[in-house]
Design a protein around this motif. Structure first.
Motif, PDB file in Angstrom:
ATOM      1  N   GLU A  90      11.289  -5.288  14.075  1.00  0.00           N
ATOM      2  CA  GLU A  90       9.632  -6.162  13.505  1.00  0.00           C
ATOM      3  C   GLU A  90       9.636  -6.149  12.790  1.00  0.00           C
ATOM      4  N   ALA A  91      10.465  -6.734  11.421  1.00  0.00           N
ATOM      5  CA  ALA A  91      10.565  -6.989  10.189  1.00  0.00           C
ATOM      6  C   ALA A  91       8.936  -7.859   9.818  1.00  0.00           C
ATOM      7  N   ALA A  92       8.928  -8.779  10.225  1.00  0.00           N
ATOM      8  CA  ALA A  92       8.221 -10.268   9.857  1.00  0.00           C
ATOM      9  C   ALA A  92       6.926 -10.018  10.776  1.00  0.00           C
ATOM     10  N   ALA A  93       6.845  -9.335  11.927  1.00  0.00           N
ATOM     11  CA  ALA A  93       5.752  -9.640  12.182  1.00  0.00           C
ATOM     12  C   ALA A  93       4.679  -7.774  11.581  1.00  0.00           C
ATOM     13  N   LEU A  94       5.888  -6.644  11.064  1.00  0.00           N
ATOM     14  CA  LEU A  94       5.147  -5.590  10.335  1.00  0.00           C
ATOM     15  C   LEU A  94       4.412  -6.746   8.869  1.00  0.00           C
ATOM     16  N   TYR A  95       4.741  -7.424   8.390  1.00  0.00           N
ATOM     17  CA  TYR A  95       4.799  -7.747   7.219  1.00  0.00           C
ATOM     18  C   TYR A  95       3.434  -7.860   7.418  1.00  0.00           C
ATOM     19  N   ASP A  96       2.605  -8.012   7.928  1.00  0.00           N
ATOM     20  CA  ASP A  96       1.192  -8.220   7.706  1.00  0.00           C
ATOM     21  C   ASP A  96       0.513  -8.026   9.012  1.00  0.00           C
ATOM     22  N   ASN A  97       0.653  -6.906   8.864  1.00  0.00           N
ATOM     23  CA  ASN A  97       0.136  -5.413   9.692  1.00  0.00           C
ATOM     24  C   ASN A  97      -0.279  -3.926   8.188  1.00  0.00           C
ATOM     25  N   ILE A  98      -1.917  -4.706   8.671  1.00  0.00           N
ATOM     26  CA  ILE A  98      -2.101  -3.678   7.502  1.00  0.00           C
ATOM     27  C   ILE A  98      -1.886  -1.887   7.954  1.00  0.00           C
ATOM     28  N   PRO A  99      -2.171  -1.832   9.189  1.00  0.00           N
ATOM     29  CA  PRO A  99      -2.270   0.110   9.011  1.00  0.00           C
ATOM     30  C   PRO A  99      -0.629   0.284   9.269  1.00  0.00           C
ATOM     31  N   TRP A 101       1.484  -1.009   6.411  1.00  0.00           N
ATOM     32  CA  TRP A 101       1.190  -0.649   4.689  1.00  0.00           C
ATOM     33  C   TRP A 101       0.217   0.233   4.304  1.00  0.00           C
ATOM     34  N   PHE A 102      -0.613   0.809   5.234  1.00  0.00           N
ATOM     35  CA  PHE A 102      -1.425   1.955   5.005  1.00  0.00           C
ATOM     36  C   PHE A 102       0.052   3.588   5.171  1.00  0.00           C
ATOM     37  N   LYS A 103       0.374   3.002   6.332  1.00  0.00           N
ATOM     38  CA  LYS A 103       1.326   4.495   6.917  1.00  0.00           C
ATOM     39  C   LYS A 103       2.834   4.253   5.666  1.00  0.00           C
ATOM     40  N   VAL A 104       2.876   3.351   5.374  1.00  0.00           N
ATOM     41  CA  VAL A 104       4.026   3.410   4.134  1.00  0.00           C
ATOM     42  C   VAL A 104       3.275   4.345   3.076  1.00  0.00           C
ATOM     43  N   ALA A 105       2.362   4.251   2.622  1.00  0.00           N
ATOM     44  CA  ALA A 105       2.321   4.379   0.853  1.00  0.00           C
ATOM     45  C   ALA A 105       1.356   5.506   1.421  1.00  0.00           C
ATOM     46  N   CYS A 106       1.432   5.786   2.301  1.00  0.00           N
ATOM     47  CA  CYS A 106       0.509   7.393   3.241  1.00  0.00           C
ATOM     48  C   CYS A 106       1.453   8.164   3.166  1.00  0.00           C
ATOM     49  N   THR A 150      -0.757  13.269   8.277  1.00  0.00           N
ATOM     50  CA  THR A 150      -1.930  13.163   8.982  1.00  0.00           C
ATOM     51  C   THR A 150      -2.386  12.103   9.181  1.00  0.00           C
ATOM     52  N   LEU A 151      -2.803  10.889   7.789  1.00  0.00           N
ATOM     53  CA  LEU A 151      -2.710   9.721   7.734  1.00  0.00           C
ATOM     54  C   LEU A 151      -1.959   8.781   8.162  1.00  0.00           C
ATOM     55  N   ALA A 152      -0.953   9.369   8.153  1.00  0.00           N
ATOM     56  CA  ALA A 152       0.480   8.185   7.929  1.00  0.00           C
ATOM     57  C   ALA A 152       0.597   8.344   9.354  1.00  0.00           C
ATOM     58  N   THR A 153       0.587   9.457  10.085  1.00  0.00           N
ATOM     59  CA  THR A 153       0.958   8.999  11.589  1.00  0.00           C
ATOM     60  C   THR A 153      -0.515   8.536  12.677  1.00  0.00           C
ATOM     61  N   PHE A 155      -2.222   6.051  10.884  1.00  0.00           N
ATOM     62  CA  PHE A 155      -1.651   4.844  10.875  1.00  0.00           C
ATOM     63  C   PHE A 155      -0.932   4.334  11.672  1.00  0.00           C
ATOM     64  N   GLY A 156       0.622   5.086  11.708  1.00  0.00           N
ATOM     65  CA  GLY A 156       1.721   4.565  12.476  1.00  0.00           C
ATOM     66  C   GLY A 156       1.013   4.660  13.847  1.00  0.00           C
ATOM     67  N   ARG A 157       0.445   5.073  14.748  1.00  0.00           N
ATOM     68  CA  ARG A 157      -0.099   4.932  15.747  1.00  0.00           C
ATOM     69  C   ARG A 157      -0.212   3.991  15.842  1.00  0.00           C
ATOM     70  N   SER A 158      -1.488   3.370  15.297  1.00  0.00           N
ATOM     71  CA  SER A 158      -2.206   2.311  15.098  1.00  0.00           C
ATOM     72  C   SER A 158      -1.577   0.859  15.208  1.00  0.00           C
ATOM     73  N   ILE A 159      -0.543   0.701  14.295  1.00  0.00           N
ATOM     74  CA  ILE A 159       0.274  -0.526  14.121  1.00  0.00           C
ATOM     75  C   ILE A 159       0.233  -1.444  15.462  1.00  0.00           C
TER      76      ILE A 159
END
Length: 162
Positions: A90-99, A101-106, A150-153, A155-159
């Motif tokens: 789902e790489a292209a779909a995740l490109y615009d997914n803000i949660p 990118w927050f997950k990746v940053a966390c 915790t934040l990564a989790t 945000f990941g569940r929010s994707i």
């Protein structure tokens, strides 16, 4: 090639398409991802609570680290491998997914914190980890880990919802 074009290329690859369109592969990979997350984050949580002094004060940290490290690393290996496959599908779909990118940053902050802990503190835990009160740097590492994993989790569940 732009970052978005790369994401589209990854998603449209044979593996990405096969994973995304499979009735069984994607759900099985996602289930393995969640099991790896439960294993790794559950044990990191115990370790972090010990580092912060909130739990298991009577257990020497060096003993806890020695016993849990292989399981934590196994859980993370499973989580990162399956996370890579989920991204591939789902790489292209995740490109615009803000949660996402927050997950990746966390995750990046949490991994940098873990690396710092392992290289600067964890290697020498036998020397300082016997008492109920740990050095301030160890406690800080525990709090940083708790917050960012915790934040990564979260945000990941929010994707899927964005």
């Amino acid at each position: 090639m732009s970052l978005y074009e790369t994401a589209v290329w990854i998603e449209e690859s044979a593996i990405g398409t096969a994973l995304r369109e499979s009735q069984y592969a994607f759900p099985l990979v996602e289930a393995a991802h969640l099991l790896g997350l439960a294993l790794s984050f559950g044990l990191v949580l115990l370790t972090d609570l010990r580092l912060t002094g909130l739990l298991l004060r009577g257990v020497p940290l060096a003993d806890l680290l020695h016993q849990l490290r292989p399981w934590i690393f196994s859980g993370f290996a499973l989580t990162f491998a399956t996370g890579g496959l989920l991204f591939w599908a789902e790489a292209a779909a995740l490109y615009d997914n803000i949660p996402f990118w927050f997950k990746v940053a966390c995750m990046a902050i949490a991994c940098a914190n873990a690396l710092f802990f392992e290289l600067r503190l964890g290697r020498h835990a036998e020397r300082w980890a016997g008492g109920p009160v740990l050095p301030a740097a160890a406690s800080r590492a525990g709090w940083i880990s708790l917050v960012f994993w915790t934040l990564a989790t979260i945000f990941g569940r929010s994707i899927p919802y964005y």
